[in-house]
Design a protein around this motif. Structure first.
Motif, PDB file in Angstrom:
ATOM      1  N   THR A 320       0.529  -1.021  -0.185  1.00  0.00           N
ATOM      2  CA  THR A 320       0.093   0.021  -0.032  1.00  0.00           C
ATOM      3  C   THR A 320       0.879   1.241  -0.146  1.00  0.00           C
ATOM      4  N   LEU A 321       1.871   1.200   1.318  1.00  0.00           N
ATOM      5  CA  LEU A 321       3.011   2.264   1.198  1.00  0.00           C
ATOM      6  C   LEU A 321       3.736   2.430  -0.518  1.00  0.00           C
ATOM      7  N   TYR A 322       3.588   1.710  -0.551  1.00  0.00           N
ATOM      8  CA  TYR A 322       4.518   1.756  -2.380  1.00  0.00           C
ATOM      9  C   TYR A 322       3.843   2.162  -3.155  1.00  0.00           C
ATOM     10  N   SER A 323       2.032   1.754  -3.027  1.00  0.00           N
ATOM     11  CA  SER A 323       1.122   2.523  -4.163  1.00  0.00           C
ATOM     12  C   SER A 323       1.075   3.438  -3.746  1.00  0.00           C
ATOM     13  N   ILE A 324       1.313   3.765  -3.387  1.00  0.00           N
ATOM     14  CA  ILE A 324       1.048   5.608  -2.560  1.00  0.00           C
ATOM     15  C   ILE A 324       1.892   6.554  -2.736  1.00  0.00           C
ATOM     16  N   LEU A 325       2.928   5.871  -2.955  1.00  0.00           N
ATOM     17  CA  LEU A 325       4.554   6.858  -2.818  1.00  0.00           C
ATOM     18  C   LEU A 325       4.616   6.844  -4.464  1.00  0.00           C
ATOM     19  N   ASN A 326       4.157   5.825  -5.363  1.00  0.00           N
ATOM     20  CA  ASN A 326       4.361   5.660  -7.350  1.00  0.00           C
ATOM     21  C   ASN A 326       3.503   6.993  -7.128  1.00  0.00           C
ATOM     22  N   GLU A 327       1.736   6.710  -6.603  1.00  0.00           N
ATOM     23  CA  GLU A 327       1.137   7.906  -6.738  1.00  0.00           C
ATOM     24  C   GLU A 327       1.563   9.570  -6.669  1.00  0.00           C
ATOM     25  N   HIS A 399       7.746  17.739   6.151  1.00  0.00           N
ATOM     26  CA  HIS A 399       8.174  16.861   4.595  1.00  0.00           C
ATOM     27  C   HIS A 399       6.918  16.009   5.063  1.00  0.00           C
ATOM     28  N   PHE A 400       6.461  14.551   4.100  1.00  0.00           N
ATOM     29  CA  PHE A 400       5.825  13.958   4.115  1.00  0.00           C
ATOM     30  C   PHE A 400       5.953  13.109   4.551  1.00  0.00           C
ATOM     31  N   VAL A 401       5.253  12.329   5.854  1.00  0.00           N
ATOM     32  CA  VAL A 401       6.277  10.764   6.078  1.00  0.00           C
ATOM     33  C   VAL A 401       5.228   9.552   6.414  1.00  0.00           C
ATOM     34  N   LEU A 402       4.764   9.004   4.981  1.00  0.00           N
ATOM     35  CA  LEU A 402       4.598   7.235   5.451  1.00  0.00           C
ATOM     36  C   LEU A 402       5.520   6.263   5.990  1.00  0.00           C
ATOM     37  N   SER A 403       4.627   5.704   7.151  1.00  0.00           N
ATOM     38  CA  SER A 403       5.583   4.627   7.753  1.00  0.00           C
ATOM     39  C   SER A 403       4.267   3.469   8.002  1.00  0.00           C
TER      40      SER A 403
END
Length: 551
Positions: A320-327, A399-403
């Motif tokens: 899911t995080l990879y998909s958000i990063l691609n977005e 920064h925008f941080v995902l984790s």
């Protein structure tokens, strides 16, 4: 009077059961046809000791107490030993041609007769408790366990293992497993050592499946081969080890994370398959419903802040995080990830592998990358207070941080961070959204079979309530798994996420000000994991059984 009636009379005479107890047990026996003693034991009416003493009186078999004998291993053949272990009978003393054997209340006279024929010995039986039997069993299994756990410090022995690992049949066997794992899209390969051999299992769509059982003679060779491939110490088999394998399988570059651990009958190996190929997941491919997609896109459109996704290992958080990063990925932003391990390559994104063994931890990596002027940071997992603090400071400085976090629910992420010692005002200022996720298996489109929604099922799933709240179910179409060649006869093919997604808005912040342990998503008006799974069931995507297995 039959033996069973005599047994009942002995129990009554001893005063350990009542007439009512016997009546209840006999009623159960009519239905399940078990031994009356086993029924009474399972009901908790009699103890194991009561059972054995009554059986001893009935059959005139002495009782073995641990303190009465010096329990020791008797010299018997491998054939005898294998038979006795299988039947849960253990010799503990020998006098001439007579062997003393301990059994529990479930022994069978036929098994004793077969052993007498097999061994050509006289047998004296003793009844005993399971703890005494287990002590004897450990004595007989001890040598086999030690055989596989000897220290290997002899150069000749190491060379022999290397030769074993280099033999063509072993190489071919392991290569076959790798090919089959890639073909079936397995995420893990498990090699598990047991007394009779080695079981090989694949994890496919989150469920383990036994592929084959390799004979005992191949066990050491397989372990040696896997250790060589993963650059582990081939001479060490008493301690856990970790390693990595890079290999080309079916024209695919595969990175494998290897782990070994000693067990009673040798070493257990688990291989996690990580593709080296570049992936290009999009949010649309994750099959979220429109309301979830809107909330998610609103959260990730923020210029700064933290987005946390939670769930157990293997719940699809990283995907899911990879998909958000691609977005989010574009020429206008710089994205850096800190991962352990880097699972897939992402085009145009800077990915960093944590190396804890040399002190390059999540926290250390994060301090370094902040000097790299990133716009978006993905942290593979927040494991400690130090990493959490750096993530918060990063969010507060633009920064925008995902984790990810390991919690059971979206709101559980707040409790987890508070437990780490993070102040609530910092969470309130930095977190923009929370998500919990699981993966459910999708029904195989080639063989799924339509079925009816019965009243009990509808009541348990709260179908009326859920369909009134959400208009994503036009017509209820439910199916059950069947199994065909296309899905390897499992009834399922692929997985899809079910989720709960919550913006960290003013309403939630005000509730948490008063109650830091608040965990009722329904009061916020958002959909729970369970409700999301039910919608996917009603739309024919997954099965009734899968919902209760996963959620």
């Amino acid at each position: 009077m039959g033996l069973e009636q005599q047994f009942i009379e002995i129990l009554l005479k001893r005063g350990v059961v009542s007439e009512d107890d016997i009546k209840e047990a006999l009623e159960i026996q009519k239905k399940y046809h078990s031994k009356i003693g086993n029924i009474l034991l399972n009901l908790g009416v009699i103890s194991e000791k009561d059972y054995i003493l009554a059986l001893s009186e009935l059959l005139n078999i002495p009782v073995l107490k641990k303190e009465d004998y010096n329990l020791q291993k008797i010299n018997i053949t491998e054939k005898e030993k294998d038979y006795l272990i299988e039947k849960n009978m253990f010799p503990f003393y020998q006098e001439g041609n007579t062997i003393y054997i301990a059994v529990n209340y479930n022994f069978k006279f036929d098994d004793i007769l077969i052993y007498k024929t097999l061994s050509n010995k006289e047998v004296k039986l003793f009844l005993t408790t399971d703890d005494v039997l287990n002590s004897l069993k450990e004595i007989y299994l001890e040598d086999e366990a030690n055989e596989d756990l000897l220290d290997i410090d002899d150069n000749d022995e190491i060379e022999k293992l290397k030769e074993l690992a280099s033999e063509a049949p072993v190489i071919k066997l392991i290569n076959t497993h790798f090919n089959k794992a890639v073909e079936l899209n397995a995420s893990d390969i498990h090699y598990e050592a047991f007394k009779k051999g080695m079981k090989v299992r694949f994890r496919i769509d989150g469920a383990l499946r036994t592929i084959e059982t390799v004979p005992f003679t191949y066990k050491k060779a397989i372990i040696a081969r896997l250790k060589l491939l993963s650059k582990m110490n081939i001479a060490e088999n008493r301690l856990p080890q970790d390693g990595r394998i890079s290999i080309k399988v079916m024209n695919q570059e595969i990175d494998i994370r290897a782990s070994s651990i000693p067990t009673a009958f040798g070493e257990s190996f688990v291989l996690r398959l990580l593709g080296k190929q570049t992936i290009n997941y999009s949010l649309e491919e994750l099959e979220f419903y429109p309301d979830h997609m809107k909330i998610l896109k609103d959260i990730i459109s923020k210029p700064n802040g933290i987005f946390l996704t939670t769930g157990p290992t293997g719940s699809g958080k990283t995907t899911t995080l990879y998909s958000i990063l691609n977005e989010l990925n574009s020429d206008e932003v710089k994205i850096i990830t800190v991962e352990d391990p880097v699972e897939y390559e992402l085009e145009g994104i800077n990915q960093i592998q944590v190396k804890s063994q040399i002190g390059f931890t999540f926290a250390n990596a994060l301090r370094s990358i902040l000097r790299q002027d990133p716009d978006i940071i993905m942290i593979g997992e927040i494991r400690d207070k130090e990493t959490a603090n750096i993530a918060i400071q990063s969010a507060l400085t633009g920064h925008f941080v995902l984790s990810t976090l390991h919690t059971n629910s979206a709101l559980g992420a707040i409790t987890r961070l508070l437990d780490m010692g993070i102040e609530y005002f910092l969470l309130k200022a930095s977190i923009k959204g929370l998500m919990a996720q699981r993966l459910v298996r999708k029904l195989c489109p080639y063989c799924k079979e339509k079925t009816e929604l019965n009243k009990d099922m509808a009541k348990i799933l709260k179908v009326d309530e859920i369909t009134k709240k959400y208009d994503f179910v036009k017509d209820i179409n439910i199916y059950k798994p069947v199994g065909c060649e296309k899905c390897a006869y499992t009834g399922y093919k692929g997985r899809t996420p079910v989720a709960e997604i919550i913006p960290f808005d003013e309403k939630l912040q005000n509730i948490l000000e008063k109650d830091k342990n608040f965990n009722d998503i329904a009061l916020l008006g958002y959909r729970s994991l369970f409700e999301d799974a039910v919608l996917k069931f009603l739309n024919g995507i997954t099965s009734y059984e899968e919902i209760f297995k996963v959620i």
